[in-house]
Design an enzyme around this catalytic site. Structure first.
Site: not given
Ligand code: NDP
Length: 316
Positions: A136, A139-140
């Site tokens: 992701c 997300c990261d």
């Protein structure tokens, strides 16, 4: 088999399921939730979550899910370990089988079983989970500012992730197994013309290396019919974007899904074609796939369940 009946059954315990539980609990629906194989869902596999509103300093993914779980419990959600292994939605009340051994019937069902990111199946993906391997970028990606990353995949998701990461990282390699991209033309052109993105066609990742996290990827490049070359490429982050699998298999016989398996709901609502059965979160969302959008749809599903039960009661 044991059998039990509940007004509102929630299957799956990501942000969608917990939010549905908070709303259903506060509406006195006495919800019962089965958490599934990964209590807390996909967010428990990430570290810091910095884009969930309300946490100005970010929050650990596990902590966020623990907090949501506590909030759901506070309003009397009966949260249980267990995986729904079969469903019969042919007639109300609907029957779910848990862990192949217990049957439970319900007047309303909220399906919030999520989607599982596909991985290549390399041992190193597990070894470096949370240490440079991610599925992701939203997300990261932030953790890879000014670093070098690789994205695996040649579809729209991979291109989107590569472009997103290129806004943060110093260099993005796109590892594509075919000699072409499968993504839409516009995404292909954006990727091919981006100065920070280099597409490695006919490449596959064979493994990762690094002392305390990912420091590089072992690659194999196809050169011809029976020829290939192996080499190592230094990277700091390895992102998978080879598709997601929505966890909808046991429901497919009764409700509509798209060709990949995402549950199709009515317009912007979480209603499926079975009355009283609602779908929320990533299992019904191939597009946004964010914790906050999942939470929003869980809220909608619980409100719909409450309305449905009130209507049923008024008809009696
Ligand atoms: P896709 O199935 O479209 O693409 C998956 C990609 O991963 C393909 O390039 C595939 O290669 C590759 N892949 C699959 N397995 C492996 C493997 N084992 N090793 C290496 N590569 C592998 O998935 P997406 O998630 O990209 O997209 C899903 C759907 O969502 C699509 O319909 C897409 O158009 C849509 N979408 C739309 C967006 C938008 O409109 N903005 C954004 C994101 C997705 P190969 O081509 O060889 O099979």
């Amino acid at each position: 088999m044991d059998r039990e009946h509940v007004k509102c059954l929630i299957i799956g315990s990501g942000p969608a399921g917990y939010t549905a539980a908070i709303y259903a609990g506060r509406a006195n629906l006495n919800p019962v939730m089965y958490e599934g194989l990964t209590p807390g869902g996909q967010l428990t596999t990430t570290t810091d979550v910095e884009n969930f509103p309300g946490y100005p300093d970010g929050v650990d993914g596990n902590q966020l899910m623990d907090d949501l779980r506590k909030q759901a419990s506070r309003f009397d959600t009966d949260i249980r370990r267990g995986l729904a292994t079969a469903a019969d939605l042919s007639k109300a009340p609907y029957t779910l089988t848990i862990d192949d051994e217990k049957e439970i019937t319900c007047d309303t069902l909220i399906i919030s079983t999520g989607a599982t990111a596909k991985y290549l199946g390399l041992e190193d993906e597990t070894k470096y989970a949370g240490m440079g391997v991610s599925a992701c970028a939203t997300c990261d990606g932030f953790f890879y500012r000014k670093k070098v990353v690789a994205v695996v995949g040649g579809g729209d998701t991979a291109c989107e992730e590569a472009i997103y990461l290129a806004g943060l990282a110093s260099k993005v390699y796109l590892i594509v197994r075919k000699p072409f991209l499968r993504a839409s033309k516009i995404m292909q052109s954006r990727v091919m013309n981006h100065e920070k993105i280099e597409v490695l066609f006919e490449h596959n990742a064979e493994g990762l290396y690094g002392e305390n996290g990912v420091e590089g990827v072992h690659l194999v490049k196809r050169l011809g019919e029976n020829d290939e070359s192996h080499y190592d490429l230094a990277i700091d982050g390895f992102f998978l974007a080879i598709g997601h699998k929505p966890n909808s298999d046991i429901f497919k016989e009764y409700i509509d899904t798209d060709e990949v398996g995402y549950i199709i709901t009515e317009g912007q609502t979480p209603r499926t074609k079975v009355p009283g059965v609602f779908a929320a979160g990533d299992v019904a969302d191939s597009h946004y796939r964010q914790a906050i959008t999942a939470a929003g749809s869980g809220c909608k599903a619980a409100i719909e369940a409450e309305h449905y039960l009130s209507e049923m009661a008024s008809k009696k």
